[in-house]
Design a protein around this motif. Structure first.
Motif, mmCIF file in Angstrom:
data_model
loop_
_atom_site.group_PDB
_atom_site.id
_atom_site.type_symbol
_atom_site.label_atom_id
_atom_site.label_comp_id
_atom_site.label_asym_id
_atom_site.label_seq_id
_atom_site.Cartn_x
_atom_site.Cartn_y
_atom_site.Cartn_z
ATOM 1 N N ALA A 124 0.829 -1.211 0.000
ATOM 2 C CA ALA A 124 0.000 0.000 0.000
ATOM 3 C C ALA A 124 0.862 1.260 0.000
ATOM 4 C CB ALA A 124 -0.934 -0.004 1.211
ATOM 5 N N TRP A 128 -4.844 -0.592 3.405
ATOM 6 C CA TRP A 128 -5.095 -0.118 2.052
ATOM 7 C C TRP A 128 -6.049 1.078 2.062
ATOM 8 C CZ3 TRP A 128 -2.831 -0.719 -2.442
ATOM 9 C CH2 TRP A 128 -1.997 -1.827 -2.644
ATOM 10 N N TYR A 170 -3.369 4.080 1.174
ATOM 11 C CA TYR A 170 -3.352 4.241 -0.277
ATOM 12 C C TYR A 170 -3.726 5.662 -0.726
ATOM 13 C CZ TYR A 170 -4.325 3.421 -5.213
ATOM 14 O OH TYR A 170 -4.348 3.493 -6.583
#
Length: 340
Positions: free
Chosen positions: A153, A280, A284
Motif C-alpha cells: 500500500a 489499504w 493508499y
C-alpha cells in the motif's frame, strides 16, 4: 516417473495449441508425458477447434480433452482436470498445472521431474517464468501478510527497504531455493500432495488459489521450491486479460478482490484481515496524493481504491449479517440477511 500436465482453456484455443506444440517437443525427452486439456465452458468454438487440431496433428495418444458445461473459474476447471487424472488406474507421479499462455523451453519437463524425484520433501516446484526475450518474471513469492499489505500500500522506497522481509514479490532468485509459493502458471505437484491435502479451493474464482494451495501444503509439511534451471515462457495476462503489461492500468475485476478477501479471512483470521484492509483504505489515498504532487505516473489499476473499498465493505457487511443470523435464528435476523 510419469507426469500429466493439466491446461485450462477459456476462449484461448490458439494459445493452448501453441503450448501443446512445445509439449509435443518435450515428449522426445519425456515420452511418458501426458496432457489433459480442460475446456472451461468458453461458450465459443474453442472445444471444436481444440478437438479437430488435436486429431489432425496426431496428438490423441497423449492429449485428452475434457469439456465443462460452465465457467466455474480457474481452480474449478483445474480440479476437473486433476480429478480426471487421479481417476485413472495408474495415476502419474506428478501433475503439472500449466497456463495456456505458456511455452515450454526445451528440457524444462525433465528438469522439474528430476528435481521432485531427488527432493522427496518437495511437494511443489515452480519454473523460472520469462518473457519471450528471456527477461525474467517474478514467479517465486512470500506469503501475504498484514506487513506485506502495508508495504504494498505504501509503495515507497524507504518502506519497502524496511519491510523487505515481508515483500511478496522479491527479486527473482538466480539459484534454486525453497520459497513460500510459486506462480500457478507453471506448478508441478507431487501426486501425494493432492492425496494428502486435496484439490485447489474452488471458492477462488481466479487468483490466490495457488497461494492458498502452497500454504495448505506447507502446513502439511511439504516444501515448495523455485527452480530457475527449468524455463517457461509466460505470455503474461493473455489468458486472463487482467495482468497483461499492455493493460497495466486495466480495472481489476471483482473476483480479484473476492479472492484476496477469501485468502486473508481463511488463512490470516478476522483481525489480520481487518488490519490489512484498513492499511489499504487509509494508506493508499495518502500515497496517491503524494504521487500526484510529485507528478509521477499511476502504478495501480484504474479505480483501484474505490473498487477495493466497495468490495471489502460488501464482504464485511455480509459477514456481519451471517454472524448475526447464526446467533439469532429468529425471523427478523433471517429477513435482514436475505435483504442484503
Amino acid at each position: 516417473m510419469n507426469v500429466t500436465a493439466v491446461i485450462v482453456n477459456y476462449r484461448t484455443p490458439e494459445l493452448t495449441l501453441n503450448c501443446l506444440q512445445t509439449l509435443a517437443a518435450e515428449r522426445e525427452e519425456v515420452p511418458q508425458l501426458q496432457v489433459c486439456v480442460v475446456e472451461g465452458g468458453s461458450g465459443d468454438n474453442s472445444a471444436t477447434l481444440l478437438e479437430e487440431t488435436i486429431q489432425s496433428r496426431g496428438w490423441t495418444s497423449w492429449v485428452t480433452l475434457r469439456r465443462l458445461d460452465r465457467n466455474g473459474g480457474f481452480a474449478y476447471a483445474n480440479n476437473a482436470g486433476i480429478e480426471q487424472v487421479l481417476a485413472v488406474s495408474a495415476p502419474p507421479d506428478f501433475i503439472w498445472l500449466l497456463n495456456p499462455d505458456t511455452l515450454i523451453r526445451p528440457g524444462a519437463t525433465r528438469t522439474l521431474m528430476h528435481f521432485l524425484t531427488t527432493h522427496t520433501r518437495c511437494g511443489i516446484v515452480g519454473a523460472r517464468l520469462e518473457d519471450p526475450d528471456q527477461t525474467v518474471q517474478s514467479s517465486a513469492f512470500r506469503f501475504h501478510s498484514v506487513l506485506s499489505e502495508i508495504e504494498s500500500a505504501l509503495s515507497l522506497e524507504l518502506a519497502s527497504h524496511l519491510l523487505s522481509r515481508w515483500r511478496v514479490a522479491p527479486d527473482p532468485p538466480s539459484q534454486s531455493c525453497q520459497v513460500d509459493w510459486v506462480c500457478g502458471a507453471s506448478m508441478m505437484v507431487r501426486l501425494d500432495v493432492f492425496r494428502q491435502i486435496g484439490l485447489l479451493d474452488a471458492g477462488y474464482f481466479m487468483y490466490f488459489e495457488e497461494t492458498d494451495f502452497c500454504l495448505t501444503a506447507a502446513k502439511a509439511g511439504w516444501e515448495t521450491w523455485y527452480l530457475p534451471q527449468a524455463r517457461v515462457v509466460h505470455l503474461v495476462g493473455q489468458s486472463s486479460g487482467v495482468t497483461s503489461p499492455q493493460k497495466a492500468q486495466s480495472r481489476r475485476p471483482g473476483y480479484w478482490f473476492d479472492s484476496r478477501h477469501r485468502y486473508f479471512r481463511k488463512n490470516c483470521g478476522i483481525v489480520a484481515t481487518l488490519v490489512a484492509d484498513l492499511a489499504w483504505t487509509v494508506i493508499y489515498p495518502a500515497r496517491e496524493f503524494l504521487r500526484l504532487l510529485q507528478r509521477k505516473p499511476a502504478t495501480t489499476p484504474a479505480h483501484f481504491w474505490r473498487d477495493f473499498v466497495v468490495h471489502e465493505f460488501r464482504h464485511w457487511t455480509t459477514w456481519s449479517c451471517l454472524v448475526e443470523h447464526s446467533q439469532n435464528a429468529g425471523a427478523v435476523g433471517k429477513k435482514s440477511c436475505q435483504s442484503q
